[in-house]
Design an enzyme around this catalytic site. Sequence first.
Site, mmCIF file in Angstrom:
data_model
loop_
_atom_site.group_PDB
_atom_site.id
_atom_site.type_symbol
_atom_site.label_atom_id
_atom_site.label_comp_id
_atom_site.label_asym_id
_atom_site.label_seq_id
_atom_site.Cartn_x
_atom_site.Cartn_y
_atom_site.Cartn_z
ATOM 1 N N ASP A 13 0.811 -1.225 0.000
ATOM 2 C CA ASP A 13 0.000 0.000 0.000
ATOM 3 C C ASP A 13 0.841 1.271 0.000
ATOM 4 O OD1 ASP A 13 -2.224 -1.658 0.113
ATOM 5 O OD2 ASP A 13 -2.251 -1.644 2.305
ATOM 6 N N LYS A 16 1.845 2.311 -4.969
ATOM 7 C CA LYS A 16 2.504 1.835 -6.200
ATOM 8 C C LYS A 16 1.672 2.185 -7.434
ATOM 9 C CE LYS A 16 2.243 -2.260 -4.341
ATOM 10 N NZ LYS A 16 1.977 -1.960 -2.933
ATOM 11 N N GLY A 40 -4.582 -4.441 -3.671
ATOM 12 C CA GLY A 40 -5.613 -3.427 -3.884
ATOM 13 C C GLY A 40 -4.885 -2.173 -4.321
HETATM 14 P P1 GDP Z 1 -0.834 0.386 -3.573
HETATM 15 O O1 GDP Z 1 -1.422 -0.905 -3.131
HETATM 16 O O2 GDP Z 1 0.624 0.486 -3.259
HETATM 17 O O3 GDP Z 1 -1.103 0.731 -5.013
HETATM 18 O O4 GDP Z 1 -1.524 1.512 -2.667
HETATM 19 P P2 GDP Z 1 -3.081 1.594 -2.265
HETATM 20 O O5 GDP Z 1 -3.842 1.993 -3.443
HETATM 21 O O6 GDP Z 1 -3.506 0.374 -1.545
HETATM 22 O O7 GDP Z 1 -3.025 2.719 -1.153
HETATM 23 C C1 GDP Z 1 -2.579 4.010 -1.411
HETATM 24 C C2 GDP Z 1 -3.715 5.003 -1.097
HETATM 25 O O8 GDP Z 1 -3.199 6.303 -1.026
HETATM 26 C C3 GDP Z 1 -4.796 5.046 -2.158
HETATM 27 O O9 GDP Z 1 -6.030 5.294 -1.551
HETATM 28 C C4 GDP Z 1 -4.374 6.230 -3.044
HETATM 29 O O10 GDP Z 1 -5.450 6.833 -3.710
HETATM 30 C C5 GDP Z 1 -3.806 7.153 -2.002
HETATM 31 N N1 GDP Z 1 -2.716 8.017 -2.449
HETATM 32 C C6 GDP Z 1 -1.757 7.764 -3.370
HETATM 33 N N2 GDP Z 1 -0.840 8.755 -3.373
HETATM 34 C C7 GDP Z 1 -1.236 9.648 -2.456
HETATM 35 C C8 GDP Z 1 -0.687 10.871 -1.962
HETATM 36 O O11 GDP Z 1 0.386 11.312 -2.372
HETATM 37 N N3 GDP Z 1 -1.387 11.523 -0.990
HETATM 38 C C9 GDP Z 1 -2.547 11.045 -0.492
HETATM 39 N N4 GDP Z 1 -3.156 11.752 0.454
HETATM 40 N N5 GDP Z 1 -3.094 9.886 -0.906
HETATM 41 C C10 GDP Z 1 -2.439 9.186 -1.870
HETATM 42 P P1 IMO Z 2 -0.902 -4.176 -2.255
HETATM 43 O O1 IMO Z 2 -0.444 -4.741 -3.561
HETATM 44 C C1 IMO Z 2 -0.879 -4.541 2.089
HETATM 45 C C2 IMO Z 2 -0.741 -8.575 3.718
HETATM 46 C C3 IMO Z 2 -1.961 -9.057 4.481
HETATM 47 C C4 IMO Z 2 -1.287 -9.986 5.479
HETATM 48 C C5 IMO Z 2 -0.176 -10.625 4.646
HETATM 49 C C6 IMO Z 2 -0.563 -11.981 4.042
HETATM 50 O O2 IMO Z 2 -2.200 -3.470 -2.305
HETATM 51 O O3 IMO Z 2 0.191 -3.389 -1.606
HETATM 52 P P2 IMO Z 2 -2.110 -12.692 2.010
HETATM 53 O O4 IMO Z 2 -3.582 -12.487 1.777
HETATM 54 O O5 IMO Z 2 -1.245 -12.135 0.943
HETATM 55 O O6 IMO Z 2 -1.780 -14.120 2.328
HETATM 56 O O7 IMO Z 2 -1.815 -11.875 3.366
HETATM 57 O O8 IMO Z 2 0.090 -9.718 3.587
HETATM 58 N N1 IMO Z 2 -1.029 -8.089 2.344
HETATM 59 C C7 IMO Z 2 -1.019 -6.814 2.009
HETATM 60 N N2 IMO Z 2 -0.850 -5.699 2.759
HETATM 61 N N3 IMO Z 2 -1.017 -4.432 0.753
HETATM 62 C C8 IMO Z 2 -1.172 -5.525 -0.010
HETATM 63 O O9 IMO Z 2 -1.192 -5.486 -1.352
HETATM 64 C C9 IMO Z 2 -1.220 -6.789 0.618
HETATM 65 N N4 IMO Z 2 -1.378 -8.049 0.164
HETATM 66 C C10 IMO Z 2 -1.245 -8.847 1.246
HETATM 67 O O10 IMO Z 2 -2.621 -7.990 5.110
HETATM 68 O O11 IMO Z 2 -0.664 -9.244 6.484
HETATM 69 MG MG MG Z 3 -2.885 -1.622 -1.803
#
Ligand code: GDP
Ligand code: IMO
Ligand code: MG
Length: 416
Positions: A13, A16, A40
């Site tokens: 999270d 990326k 996600g």
């Molecule tokens: P990923 O899994 O690494 O692609 O990240 P996620 O999408 O799970 O989580 C990142 C969250 O931060 C999402 O809700 C994005 O919309 C939000 N986001 C991304 N860049 C920024 C930022 O620079 N500032 C803020 N406030 N939110 C951001």
């Molecule tokens: P993105 O790509 C954050 C975490 C789960 C748990 C551990 C194992 O959005 O960054 P799993 O279901 O993979 O066997 O869970 O890994 N986890 C993540 N945490 N972002 C993710 O994906 C994750 N995918 C798995 O919360 O701790």
């Molecule tokens: Mg994510």
Amino acid sequence: MSTLAVLGCMWGDEAKAKVVDYLGGLADYVVRFQGGSNAGHTIHHAGQKYVFHSVPSGILYPNSKCVIAAGVVIDPVSLLNEMDALTKLGIQFEGRLFIDERAGLVLPLHQELDSSAEAGLGANKIGTTQRGIGPAYADHTARVGLRMADLLYPDWLSSRLEALYKHHKRELDPALVQKLLQIKTRLEPFICKADNLLQEAYLEDKYILFEGAQGSLLDVSFGTYPYVTSSNTISGGICTGCGIPPRMINKILGVYKAYSTRVGEGPFPTELFDATGDRIRIQGNEFGSTTGRPRRIGWFDAFAAAYTARINGLDSIAVTLLDVLSGLPELKICTGYWIGERKLTAFPSHPMELQAVVPEYLSLPGWDADLSDCRKLNKLPKAARDYLEVIQDLVERPLELVSVGPDRSQTIAIKS
Ligand code: GDP
Ligand code: IMO
Ligand code: MG
């Protein structure tokens, strides 16, 4: 530079998808190489929010082709639901999505096994996303799993399913075979040998972007085991996930949040349990994109970040969600770990050691200004620039991008 990897370098999270979206406009191919629908990946663009689980984020760019490589495990039901939802938003898949025939299948059985394994672990649970990822990879490694190409051979599919269910001492519902054959009809046009596709694209000097899922500290070998996911999330996973040689990875960009987050269980040395943590969680909307769980929050951990920069061989870094820290009077960055009188020289690999560490912190002044409209480094308050500089120095990698909001445009590119 014809290929670029964008990798999460903490516990997932790290935003990326936002970085992939920012850099992906020119990408000919965007490739997911590991993980599955546990990911996600959120993109905000033109007032619309998209959350991707199995589909590479590059699908938003009409000229980009998207590849789900062999190292990914695919829940075909969830993939089709995701594709249907995106189709309703006007996104086309024909001729643009390529799924490697060797990618593993996540079946309903795997989700049941994931949930029951977690329940069985009780207080020792991992806190998985319950998407069946661990059991699907386990079956793959045990050579009892099914792969995408198995959908194309009905008799083989039936007998492999029988064997799989027997392996798990369960009864196979024949309706599952029928369901998978229907799924096959829809997915068949997308099935390919992605290694060939990518190698040819590389030779044609196409721009290929590898989109990591999860993060380095969730890597099954080098993360905070056992509180990890079941794939290799680090740069080495790109080669084994795609069937391409290491020299085809020209540049590796590591993505770090300006603070730390973690979902699920496991040690988290810089975790905040106070009002500051709550404030960052609210300000950063830190609730899981896949499960909605509140994310655990902590200070930026430069000791862990330097470790992941090394194991990935990062060329540069992106720091995201910097805007979230506005308004905090004091910011802390972890510069090292202590256990008693001993200062650690390497990131711990055992949870007993990691949970025993006492972080050493550098304290920095915060800033009040709203950063979300800044588009140049010199428009950031001095305290924010100093904060970034400390991160860059401690991680020992040049800063290339800063994200100050979820939208594609809310990004500062740093000229080197
Ligand atoms: P990923 O899994 O690494 O692609 O990240 P996620 O999408 O799970 O989580 C990142 C969250 O931060 C999402 O809700 C994005 O919309 C939000 N986001 C991304 N860049 C920024 C930022 O620079 N500032 C803020 N406030 N939110 C951001
Ligand atoms: P993105 O790509 C954050 C975490 C789960 C748990 C551990 C194992 O959005 O960054 P799993 O279901 O993979 O066997 O869970 O890994 N986890 C993540 N945490 N972002 C993710 O994906 C994750 N995918 C798995 O919360 O701790
Ligand atoms: Mg994510």
